[in-house]
Design a protein around this motif. Structure first.
Motif, PDB file in Angstrom:
ATOM      1  N   ARG A  40       0.833  -1.216   0.000  1.00 59.76           N
ATOM      2  CA  ARG A  40       0.000   0.000   0.000  1.00 59.76           C
ATOM      3  C   ARG A  40       0.865   1.262   0.000  1.00 59.76           C
ATOM      4  O   ARG A  40       0.593   2.224   0.697  1.00 59.76           O
ATOM      5  CB  ARG A  40      -0.986  -0.011   1.164  1.00 59.76           C
ATOM      6  CG  ARG A  40      -2.017  -1.113   1.065  1.00 59.76           C
ATOM      7  CD  ARG A  40      -3.022  -1.060   2.194  1.00 59.76           C
ATOM      8  NE  ARG A  40      -4.090  -2.017   1.981  1.00 59.76           N
ATOM      9  CZ  ARG A  40      -4.113  -3.244   2.490  1.00 59.76           C
ATOM     10  NH1 ARG A  40      -3.115  -3.663   3.239  1.00 59.76           N
ATOM     11  NH2 ARG A  40      -5.129  -4.045   2.247  1.00 59.76           N
ATOM     12  N   TRP A 134      -7.052   1.064  -1.758  1.00 56.79           N
ATOM     13  CA  TRP A 134      -6.234  -0.141  -1.858  1.00 56.79           C
ATOM     14  C   TRP A 134      -7.081  -1.403  -1.780  1.00 56.79           C
ATOM     15  O   TRP A 134      -8.126  -1.421  -1.139  1.00 56.79           O
ATOM     16  CB  TRP A 134      -5.200  -0.152  -0.732  1.00 56.79           C
ATOM     17  CG  TRP A 134      -4.311   1.045  -0.753  1.00 56.79           C
ATOM     18  CD1 TRP A 134      -4.363   2.117   0.084  1.00 56.79           C
ATOM     19  CD2 TRP A 134      -3.246   1.315  -1.664  1.00 56.79           C
ATOM     20  NE1 TRP A 134      -3.398   3.033  -0.257  1.00 56.79           N
ATOM     21  CE2 TRP A 134      -2.696   2.567  -1.323  1.00 56.79           C
ATOM     22  CE3 TRP A 134      -2.704   0.624  -2.748  1.00 56.79           C
ATOM     23  CZ2 TRP A 134      -1.628   3.121  -2.013  1.00 56.79           C
ATOM     24  CZ3 TRP A 134      -1.641   1.179  -3.432  1.00 56.79           C
ATOM     25  CH2 TRP A 134      -1.116   2.413  -3.066  1.00 56.79           C
ATOM     26  N   PRO A 138      -3.840  -7.280  -0.899  1.00 52.16           N
ATOM     27  CA  PRO A 138      -2.898  -6.989  -1.987  1.00 52.16           C
ATOM     28  C   PRO A 138      -2.045  -8.198  -2.350  1.00 52.16           C
ATOM     29  O   PRO A 138      -1.737  -9.032  -1.498  1.00 52.16           O
ATOM     30  CB  PRO A 138      -2.058  -5.851  -1.427  1.00 52.16           C
ATOM     31  CG  PRO A 138      -2.320  -5.805   0.025  1.00 52.16           C
ATOM     32  CD  PRO A 138      -3.596  -6.513   0.300  1.00 52.16           C
ATOM     33  N   ASP A 144      -3.756  -3.914  -7.018  1.00 52.75           N
ATOM     34  CA  ASP A 144      -3.673  -3.600  -5.587  1.00 52.75           C
ATOM     35  C   ASP A 144      -4.102  -2.159  -5.332  1.00 52.75           C
ATOM     36  O   ASP A 144      -4.591  -1.833  -4.259  1.00 52.75           O
ATOM     37  CB  ASP A 144      -2.257  -3.816  -5.056  1.00 52.75           C
ATOM     38  CG  ASP A 144      -1.859  -5.282  -5.030  1.00 52.75           C
ATOM     39  OD1 ASP A 144      -2.740  -6.153  -5.175  1.00 52.75           O
ATOM     40  OD2 ASP A 144      -0.655  -5.555  -4.878  1.00 52.75           O
ATOM     41  N   LEU A 145      -3.885  -1.287  -6.311  1.00 51.70           N
ATOM     42  CA  LEU A 145      -4.436   0.061  -6.269  1.00 51.70           C
ATOM     43  C   LEU A 145      -5.748  -0.055  -7.048  1.00 51.70           C
ATOM     44  O   LEU A 145      -5.765  -0.009  -8.270  1.00 51.70           O
ATOM     45  CB  LEU A 145      -3.492   1.071  -6.928  1.00 51.70           C
ATOM     46  CG  LEU A 145      -3.748   2.549  -6.638  1.00 51.70           C
ATOM     47  CD1 LEU A 145      -2.607   3.400  -7.153  1.00 51.70           C
ATOM     48  CD2 LEU A 145      -5.056   3.063  -7.088  1.00 51.70           C
TER      49      LEU A 145
END
Length: 154
Positions: A40, A134, A138, A144-145
């Motif tokens: 993140r 986020w 992840p 992940d974004l």
């Protein structure tokens, strides 16, 4: 078909598909960027000209010089331009959203990514302040974004 003014005519439409139908190794720069997303963290790369690019590139697009100095960035920025789209299978959010150019704070250029305004196109405007949302789990990939979302609440 009827135009906006009530006259007959054809509307021009074109489908879109965002795809990168090739495989490559990520290399040090992109691999580190994806690893940052897993944590993140949003990373950029400093150019010899003193500017920062996000996402990071392996070479300065102006000078062609190789780049290596990664820097942490605040995951916030401003919308520069966008296009509103209906959701499709595989898109980051399940309702209408924007594909946008986001100027990440402290960088030159733009990051092409999704902006989620909760399905409300009227919330979008040039300069809208956004921050990263986020993924809950992840994995070290661009998803992940998940998207950017407005800092201000409606």
């Amino acid at each position: 078909m009827v135009d906006e003014d009530g006259a007959g005519g054809e509307s021009l439409c074109a489908g879109y598909e965002i795809a990168f139908p090739f495989e490559r190794t990520t290399g040090t720069m992109v691999g580190t960027f994806l690893g940052g997303l897993r944590e993140r963290r949003l990373l950029g790369v400093r150019t010899g000209r003193g500017t920062v690019l996000c996402p990071p590139a392996e070479f300065d697009p102006v000078t062609g010089e190789p780049l290596s100095e990664l820097v942490d960035l605040e995951p916030e920025g401003s919308v520069r331009a966008w296009t509103w789209v209906p959701p499709r299978a595989g898109d980051p959010v399940p309702h209408p959203f924007a594909w946008a150019l986001v100027a990440v704070d402290g960088t030159e250029g733009s990051f092409f990514h999704a902006v989620d305004t909760g399905g409300d196109p009227d919330r979008l405007r040039r300069g809208l302040r956004v921050r990263a949302r986020w993924a809950e789990q992840p994995r070290g990939e661009l998803r992940d974004l998940v998207c950017f979302e407005p800092l201000e609440r409606p």
